[in-house]
Design an enzyme around this catalytic site. Structure first.
Site, PDB file in Angstrom:
ATOM      1  N   GLY A 190      37.392  37.040  44.096  1.00  0.00           N
ATOM      2  CA  GLY A 190      36.214  37.325  43.703  1.00  0.00           C
ATOM      3  C   GLY A 190      35.238  37.598  43.001  1.00  0.00           C
ATOM      4  O   GLY A 190      33.765  37.090  42.465  1.00  0.00           O
ATOM      5  N   ASP A 191      35.729  39.020  41.438  1.00  0.00           N
ATOM      6  CA  ASP A 191      34.576  39.364  41.123  1.00  0.00           C
ATOM      7  C   ASP A 191      35.339  39.823  39.803  1.00  0.00           C
ATOM      8  O   ASP A 191      35.840  41.508  38.914  1.00  0.00           O
ATOM      9  CB  ASP A 191      33.841  40.625  40.935  1.00  0.00           C
ATOM     10  CG  ASP A 191      32.616  40.658  40.637  1.00  0.00           C
ATOM     11  OD1 ASP A 191      32.283  40.402  39.006  1.00  0.00           O
ATOM     12  OD2 ASP A 191      32.341  41.952  41.104  1.00  0.00           O
ATOM     13  N   VAL A 192      36.010  38.514  39.000  1.00  0.00           N
ATOM     14  CA  VAL A 192      36.875  39.077  38.129  1.00  0.00           C
ATOM     15  C   VAL A 192      36.442  39.014  36.712  1.00  0.00           C
ATOM     16  O   VAL A 192      36.178  37.916  36.413  1.00  0.00           O
ATOM     17  CB  VAL A 192      38.584  37.991  38.034  1.00  0.00           C
ATOM     18  CG1 VAL A 192      39.705  38.587  37.035  1.00  0.00           C
ATOM     19  CG2 VAL A 192      39.265  38.318  39.469  1.00  0.00           C
ATOM     20  N   ASN A 196      36.927  44.979  35.829  1.00  0.00           N
ATOM     21  CA  ASN A 196      37.465  44.888  36.992  1.00  0.00           C
ATOM     22  C   ASN A 196      38.849  44.923  36.355  1.00  0.00           C
ATOM     23  O   ASN A 196      39.401  44.930  37.658  1.00  0.00           O
ATOM     24  CB  ASN A 196      36.711  43.940  38.053  1.00  0.00           C
ATOM     25  CG  ASN A 196      35.566  44.575  38.364  1.00  0.00           C
ATOM     26  OD1 ASN A 196      34.980  45.368  37.820  1.00  0.00           O
ATOM     27  ND2 ASN A 196      34.280  43.180  39.328  1.00  0.00           N
TER      28      ASN A 196
END
Length: 285
Positions: A190-192, A196
């Site tokens: 969801g937040d690549v 991260n």
């Protein structure tokens, strides 16, 4: 604020750490690396306020159980998260991209147990709330739980003007012309983005700061293109494992980019207005 953070660190360990250094500070709080009396290192994330880090701990555990490398959680409170320290070294390259593709393709093969989109609980994307109320139609879920909800939040924060909001609403009204209603719901991080993804020796050591839910996995691919997190090697390897049809590059990528763009509009007023305008224009709105 700084003194309260330091006191929080002292209270997390007995005996207190013998050394600590700040790794990052940002909209989501402060991250430190501490050395314990035993000589072991831990990473501590501190976020006093509305952000509940116990949720992030559960999201890390969810992805870890699905086979994605994430830091092991040692302790979680509302304001603090204690994790394994992940040693890193070396920049992203072809080996990292291929390994990331292998890991994410396998993650996306984990499907929703009941066939719904969303998740059993709300979480966050960065410091912002993310509504995961499950739904059986992807068009409705993405249009309402992602685009409209984040646009509402951006508007409340004074970050979204009426004109782009009206254009976005017109697109949401025709969303079924652009994306399928029943794609296979796969688990996504969801937040690549680069910050991260922790790398070591040409491999992915860990993914951090997740915002997971069950979705059309193409949302993950679109997010990856937003900042050029990975390039051709990633998409070549991913496509060999999970074929990507031309429709993604033709239009769905831009539709799925709208969500992370709106997240950034909400977080950084004025800085992503042009990006939102260009994306809507490419889609004909």
């Amino acid at each position: 604020m700084r003194e309260s953070l330091q006191a929080c660190v002292r209270d997390l360990f007995d005996p207190p750490p013998i050394a600590r250094r700040t790794l990052s500070r940002g909209v989501g709080g402060e991250v430190l690396r501490v050395t314990l009396a035993s000589g072991e290192d831990r990473v501590v994330k501190l976020s006093p306020g509305e952000l509940d880090l116990r949720v992030e701990a559960r999201m890390l555990d969810l992805l870890r159980a699905a086979g994605l490398p994430t830091p092991r959680v040692h302790r979680a409170t509302h304001d603090a998260l204690v994790m394994d320290a992940v040693d890193t070294g070396g920049s992203s390259g072809a080996g990292v991209e291929r390994h990331a593709a292998e890991l994410l393709a396998a993650l996306h093969d984990h499907t929703s147990p009941d066939g719904t989109y969303g998740l059993h609980e709300a979480n966050t994307i960065g410091p912002l709330p993310q509504d995961n109320t499950p739904g059986r139609g992807w068009v409705e879920f993405y249009g309402t739980r992602r685009l409209r909800t984040m646009a509402d939040l951006a508007a409340r924060r004074g970050s979204l003007l009426s004109s782009p909001r009206a254009r976005l609403e017109r697109l949401v009204g025709r969303l079924g012309e652009f994306i399928p209603d029943t794609p296979r719901p796969g688990l996504v991080h969801g937040d690549v983005w680069g910050g991260n993804v922790l790398c070591r020796a040409g491999r992915v050591a860990a993914f951090i700061d997740p915002a997971p839910y069950y979705a059309d996995p193409e949302v993950e691919l679109a997010f990856i293109t937003m900042f050029g997190t990975f390039g051709q090697e990633f998409f070549r390897e991913y496509g060999a494992r999970r074929p990507i049809d031309a429709g993604f590059w033709d239009s769905r990528r831009d539709v799925y980019l709208l969500y992370p763009v709106l997240v950034h509009v909400a977080l950084f007023p004025g800085r992503y207005d042009a990006h939102l305008d260009e994306t809507l224009t490419r889609l004909g709105f």
